[in-house]
Write an enzyme that holds these catalytic residues in place. Structure first.
Site, PDB file in Angstrom:
ATOM      1  N   ASN A   1      55.062  20.902  22.348  1.00 46.67           N
ATOM      2  CA  ASN A   1      54.419  22.333  21.771  1.00 46.67           C
ATOM      3  C   ASN A   1      54.749  23.431  22.689  1.00 46.67           C
ATOM      4  O   ASN A   1      54.823  24.828  22.375  1.00 46.67           O
ATOM      5  CB  ASN A   1      52.985  22.191  21.692  1.00 46.67           C
TER       6      ASN A   1
ATOM      7  N   ASP B   1      48.154  17.147  11.883  1.00 40.99           N
ATOM      8  CA  ASP B   1      49.382  18.087  11.532  1.00 40.99           C
ATOM      9  C   ASP B   1      49.237  18.742  10.291  1.00 40.99           C
ATOM     10  O   ASP B   1      48.483  18.504   9.206  1.00 40.99           O
ATOM     11  CB  ASP B   1      50.667  17.031  11.482  1.00 40.99           C
TER      12      ASP B   1
HETATM   13  C1  FPP Z   1      50.249  20.658  14.262  1.00 41.27           C
HETATM   14  O1  FPP Z   1      50.314  21.420  13.169  1.00 41.27           O
HETATM   15  C2  FPP Z   1      48.938  20.916  15.069  1.00 41.27           C
HETATM   16  C3  FPP Z   1      49.020  21.229  16.292  1.00 41.27           C
HETATM   17  C4  FPP Z   1      50.414  21.525  16.900  1.00 41.27           C
HETATM   18  C5  FPP Z   1      48.017  21.889  16.973  1.00 41.27           C
HETATM   19  C6  FPP Z   1      46.720  20.882  16.514  1.00 41.27           C
HETATM   20  C7  FPP Z   1      45.435  21.567  17.122  1.00 41.27           C
HETATM   21  C8  FPP Z   1      44.415  21.608  16.413  1.00 41.27           C
HETATM   22  C9  FPP Z   1      44.385  21.013  15.149  1.00 41.27           C
HETATM   23  C10 FPP Z   1      43.130  22.254  16.998  1.00 41.27           C
HETATM   24  C11 FPP Z   1      42.805  21.557  18.281  1.00 41.27           C
HETATM   25  C12 FPP Z   1      41.532  21.775  18.371  1.00 41.27           C
HETATM   26  C13 FPP Z   1      40.834  21.702  19.630  1.00 41.27           C
HETATM   27  C14 FPP Z   1      39.428  21.618  19.910  1.00 41.27           C
HETATM   28  C15 FPP Z   1      41.597  21.257  21.059  1.00 41.27           C
HETATM   29  P1  FPP Z   1      51.438  22.425  12.880  1.00 41.27           P
HETATM   30  O2  FPP Z   1      51.427  23.838  13.513  1.00 41.27           O
HETATM   31  O3  FPP Z   1      52.814  21.573  13.704  1.00 41.27           O
HETATM   32  O4  FPP Z   1      51.689  22.707  11.464  1.00 41.27           O
HETATM   33  P2  FPP Z   1      53.051  22.643  10.679  1.00 41.27           P
HETATM   34  O5  FPP Z   1      53.668  21.383  10.948  1.00 41.27           O
HETATM   35  O6  FPP Z   1      52.481  22.916   9.165  1.00 41.27           O
HETATM   36  O7  FPP Z   1      53.694  23.749  11.116  1.00 41.27           O
END
Ligand code: FPP
Length: 249
Positions: free
Chosen positions: A78, A30
């Site tokens: 998501n 996250d």
């Molecule tokens: C949450 O951060 C993260 C996600 C919803 C996506 C996670 C995915 C990756 C780290 C890459 C995945 C890689 C592979 C190889 C499949 P957020 O976007 O919610 O962050 P925020 O809370 O700061 O907005």
């Protein structure tokens, strides 16, 4: 900087007991968006950097001897993000596997998927299936991607599957916890010993609700793109300092 990371890694490795590693580590990755925002970058830059962290953490887990690494890459919730971000997030598994698959095959890592693949765009399904197929006979670390995964959906589907098997005579006898577990996406995998969540959020967010019943939880304020092997090693070390009682005294 790199030097001190290496020194810290060495220190942590010297303190970690290789006989008492968490067998299964699950991670809620996250903070990609906030990492990007703090740098005045688009959210996609945070996700892109997040993939680099995935590479580092997969490699470190594998070298350490972790048996199962589960990464929460895309939740059933998501889909509510803007279309461009959903599309971007959906391009990451392909991108990652395209580059990393030969190495995963060579290093005996077995790719696995939990979640409902049917809603994933066909190219993503194809890339994931290629990953599953190419590593099918590997016997080393299981790299388990949670993609279009939601724990409540998983539990409801398990109930539906079990009911159908009972009605059609495929399951006879009592419904025990062990029987129920076989209907989850994680069938055959051990429950996580350690759950890590980055970015200072203290929630499970519909992740592995059944399987995390007795897991040790480890939180850090570090955003996922800044998470590195030393954070992972610190989490493993802290895990080894905890006393797991499983309800006993
Ligand atoms: C949450 O951060 C993260 C996600 C919803 C996506 C996670 C995915 C990756 C780290 C890459 C995945 C890689 C592979 C190889 C499949 P957020 O976007 O919610 O962050 P925020 O809370 O700061 O907005």
């Amino acid at each position: 900087m790199e030097n001190s990371l290496e020194e810290r890694e060495k220190e942590l490795l010297a303190k970690i007991d290789p006989e008492r590693l968490p067998g299964h580590v699950a991670i809620i990755m996250d903070g990609n968006g906030r990492w990007a925002k703090e740098r005045g970058l688009p959210r996609s830059a945070g996700h892109r950097q997040g993939v680099e962290t995935v590479r580092e953490i997969v490699s470190c887990s594998h070298r350490l001897g972790i048996k199962v690494l589960t990464l929460f890459a895309f939740s059933t919730e998501n889909w509510k993000r803007p279309a461009w971000e959903v599309n971007y997030l959906m391009s990451l598994p392909q991108q990652y596997l395209k580059k990393e698959l030969p190495k995963l095959v060579e290093e005996n890592v077995k790719v696995n998927l939990i979640g409902d693949p049917s809603r994933l765009p066909p190219p993503v399904q194809k890339a994931v299936n290629q990953g599953l197929e190419a590593t099918r006979n590997n016997t080393g670390m299981v790299l388990n991607f949670a993609l279009n995964y939601g724990s409540r959906m998983e539990i409801v589907r398990a109930v539906q599957g079990l009911l159908a098997d009972i009605q059609e005579g495929r399951h006879k006898g009592p419904v025990t916890e062990e029987v129920f577990s076989r209907y989850l996406f994680t069938a055959g995998l051990p429950d996580p010993d350690l759950l890590i969540r980055t970015s200072g959020e203290y929630r499970l967010s519909n992740f592995l609700l059944w399987q995390l019943a007795y897991s040790e939880l480890w939180f850090t304020r570090t955003y996922w793109p800044d998470f590195n092997r030393c954070h992972l090693l610190q989490a493993v070390y802290d895990y080894q300092q905890r006393e797991r009682r499983f309800g006993k005294i």
